[in-house]
Design a protein around this motif. Structure first.
Motif, PDB file in Angstrom:
ATOM      1  N   SER A   1       0.832  -1.197   0.000  1.00  0.00           N
ATOM      2  CA  SER A   1       0.000   0.000   0.000  1.00  0.00           C
ATOM      3  C   SER A   1       0.867   1.248   0.000  1.00  0.00           C
ATOM      4  O   SER A   1       0.624   2.189  -0.768  1.00  0.00           O
ATOM      5  CB  SER A   1      -0.920  -0.008   1.222  1.00  0.00           C
ATOM      6  OG  SER A   1      -1.584   1.216   1.339  1.00  0.00           O
ATOM      7  N   THR A   2       1.881   1.279   0.841  1.00  0.00           N
ATOM      8  CA  THR A   2       2.775   2.428   0.908  1.00  0.00           C
ATOM      9  C   THR A   2       3.518   2.599  -0.409  1.00  0.00           C
ATOM     10  O   THR A   2       3.675   3.721  -0.896  1.00  0.00           O
ATOM     11  CB  THR A   2       3.769   2.290   2.075  1.00  0.00           C
ATOM     12  OG1 THR A   2       3.019   2.273   3.299  1.00  0.00           O
ATOM     13  CG2 THR A   2       4.755   3.436   2.110  1.00  0.00           C
TER      14      THR A   2
ATOM     15  N   VAL B   1       1.080   4.094  -2.894  1.00  0.00           N
ATOM     16  CA  VAL B   1       0.826   5.493  -2.529  1.00  0.00           C
ATOM     17  C   VAL B   1       2.031   6.350  -2.907  1.00  0.00           C
ATOM     18  O   VAL B   1       1.879   7.436  -3.473  1.00  0.00           O
ATOM     19  CB  VAL B   1       0.502   5.610  -1.023  1.00  0.00           C
ATOM     20  CG1 VAL B   1       0.606   7.037  -0.537  1.00  0.00           C
ATOM     21  CG2 VAL B   1      -0.882   5.055  -0.740  1.00  0.00           C
ATOM     22  N   CYS B   2       3.226   5.869  -2.605  1.00  0.00           N
ATOM     23  CA  CYS B   2       4.441   6.622  -2.919  1.00  0.00           C
ATOM     24  C   CYS B   2       4.603   6.799  -4.425  1.00  0.00           C
ATOM     25  O   CYS B   2       4.959   7.885  -4.886  1.00  0.00           O
ATOM     26  CB  CYS B   2       5.660   5.914  -2.340  1.00  0.00           C
ATOM     27  SG  CYS B   2       5.778   6.055  -0.535  1.00  0.00           S
TER      28      CYS B   2
ATOM     29  N   LEU C   1      -3.763  10.831  -0.757  1.00  0.00           N
ATOM     30  CA  LEU C   1      -2.756   9.764  -0.695  1.00  0.00           C
ATOM     31  C   LEU C   1      -2.078   9.721   0.669  1.00  0.00           C
ATOM     32  O   LEU C   1      -1.800   8.646   1.195  1.00  0.00           O
ATOM     33  CB  LEU C   1      -1.708   9.959  -1.793  1.00  0.00           C
ATOM     34  CG  LEU C   1      -2.167   9.671  -3.211  1.00  0.00           C
ATOM     35  CD1 LEU C   1      -1.097  10.098  -4.213  1.00  0.00           C
ATOM     36  CD2 LEU C   1      -2.498   8.195  -3.387  1.00  0.00           C
ATOM     37  N   ALA C   2      -1.806  10.892   1.239  1.00  0.00           N
ATOM     38  CA  ALA C   2      -1.171  10.933   2.561  1.00  0.00           C
ATOM     39  C   ALA C   2      -2.041  10.240   3.593  1.00  0.00           C
ATOM     40  O   ALA C   2      -1.538   9.548   4.483  1.00  0.00           O
ATOM     41  CB  ALA C   2      -0.900  12.382   2.975  1.00  0.00           C
TER      42      ALA C   2
ATOM     43  N   LYS D   1      -3.892   7.739   3.077  1.00  0.00           N
ATOM     44  CA  LYS D   1      -3.848   6.290   2.824  1.00  0.00           C
ATOM     45  C   LYS D   1      -2.509   5.660   3.186  1.00  0.00           C
ATOM     46  O   LYS D   1      -2.410   4.447   3.295  1.00  0.00           O
ATOM     47  CB  LYS D   1      -4.110   6.008   1.341  1.00  0.00           C
ATOM     48  CG  LYS D   1      -5.487   6.338   0.878  1.00  0.00           C
ATOM     49  CD  LYS D   1      -5.608   6.032  -0.603  1.00  0.00           C
ATOM     50  CE  LYS D   1      -6.945   6.436  -1.148  1.00  0.00           C
ATOM     51  NZ  LYS D   1      -7.032   6.194  -2.597  1.00  0.00           N
ATOM     52  N   ALA D   2      -1.474   6.471   3.325  1.00  0.00           N
ATOM     53  CA  ALA D   2      -0.130   5.943   3.559  1.00  0.00           C
ATOM     54  C   ALA D   2      -0.043   5.259   4.919  1.00  0.00           C
ATOM     55  O   ALA D   2      -0.398   5.839   5.938  1.00  0.00           O
ATOM     56  CB  ALA D   2       0.906   7.057   3.467  1.00  0.00           C
TER      57      ALA D   2
ATOM     58  N   ASN E   1       2.791   4.363   6.186  1.00  0.00           N
ATOM     59  CA  ASN E   1       4.048   4.851   6.745  1.00  0.00           C
ATOM     60  C   ASN E   1       3.882   6.331   7.113  1.00  0.00           C
ATOM     61  O   ASN E   1       3.617   7.174   6.250  1.00  0.00           O
ATOM     62  CB  ASN E   1       5.147   4.666   5.686  1.00  0.00           C
ATOM     63  CG  ASN E   1       6.492   5.180   6.124  1.00  0.00           C
ATOM     64  OD1 ASN E   1       6.600   6.209   6.767  1.00  0.00           O
ATOM     65  ND2 ASN E   1       7.533   4.461   5.740  1.00  0.00           N
TER      66      ASN E   1
ATOM     67  N   ALA F   1       6.257   8.771   5.294  1.00  0.00           N
ATOM     68  CA  ALA F   1       5.832   8.993   3.904  1.00  0.00           C
ATOM     69  C   ALA F   1       4.624   9.921   3.866  1.00  0.00           C
ATOM     70  O   ALA F   1       4.548  10.819   3.030  1.00  0.00           O
ATOM     71  CB  ALA F   1       5.512   7.660   3.226  1.00  0.00           C
ATOM     72  N   ALA F   2       3.688   9.728   4.785  1.00  0.00           N
ATOM     73  CA  ALA F   2       2.499  10.584   4.833  1.00  0.00           C
ATOM     74  C   ALA F   2       2.894  12.041   5.081  1.00  0.00           C
ATOM     75  O   ALA F   2       2.352  12.950   4.446  1.00  0.00           O
ATOM     76  CB  ALA F   2       1.541  10.098   5.917  1.00  0.00           C
TER      77      ALA F   2
ATOM     78  N   CYS G   1       9.810   6.616   1.530  1.00  0.00           N
ATOM     79  CA  CYS G   1       9.161   5.447   0.940  1.00  0.00           C
ATOM     80  C   CYS G   1      10.102   4.239   0.905  1.00  0.00           C
ATOM     81  O   CYS G   1       9.653   3.101   0.975  1.00  0.00           O
ATOM     82  CB  CYS G   1       8.671   5.774  -0.466  1.00  0.00           C
ATOM     83  SG  CYS G   1       7.286   6.924  -0.469  1.00  0.00           S
TER      84      CYS G   1
END
Length: 116
Positions: free
Chosen positions: A34-35, A38-39, A64-65, A67-68, A70, A73-74, A114
Motif C-alpha cells: 500500500s505504501t 501510494v508513494c 494519498l497521505a 492512505k499511507a 508509513n 511517507a504521509a 518510501c
C-alpha cells in the motif's frame, strides 16, 4: 480420551497461532504494498507540471497521505501537497529555480521515506 483431546487442542492452538503470525505478516506485506503504491502515485503527481489554477494535484496528494501506512511517507506527501497548494504564478515566474529546488528536495525526502 484425555490424551486425544489434549493433542487436538494443542494442534488447534498451534494452527491458530500460525494463522495469527500469517495474518500479521500479510498485514505487514499489505502495508508495504500500500505504501509503495501510494508513494508511486505521489511521485507521479509531484513530478507533473504544476498548475496553480488547478488544486486537484494538492487534493490528490492529501488523499494519498491519508492512505499511507508509513507516517514518514504521509508527512512527506503532505509537505508536497502544501507546497503545491501554496504555489502562486508569481512564485513560478519570479523564483522558478528556488521553487524547483524546494520541490526536488521534497520529492527526495518522499523517496527516502518510501524506501525506509
Amino acid at each position: 480420551m484425555r490424551l486425544i483431546t489434549t493433542v487436538l487442542a494443542g494442534g488447534l492452538l498451534l494452527t491458530l497461532a500460525g494463522c495469527g503470525v500469517a495474518a500479521e505478516t500479510a498485514g505487514q506485506v499489505g502495508n508495504a504494498a500500500s505504501t509503495a503504491a501510494v508513494c508511486a502515485d505521489a511521485v507521479r503527481i509531484a513530478t507533473a507540471t504544476p498548475d496553480p489554477a488547478d488544486p486537484r494535484a494538492a487534493a490528490e496528494l492529501t488523499g494519498l497521505a491519508a492512505k499511507a501506512a508509513n507516517t514518514t511517507a504521509a508527512e512527506a506527501i503532505n509537505g508536497l501537497a502544501t507546497t503545491l497548494r501554496e504555489t502562486t504564478v508569481d512564485e513560478l515566474v519570479k523564483t522558478p529555480a528556488e521553487w524547483v529546488q524546494r520541490k526536488a528536495d521534497q520529492v527526495a525526502a518522499l523517496t527516502k521515506a518510501c524506501a525506509g
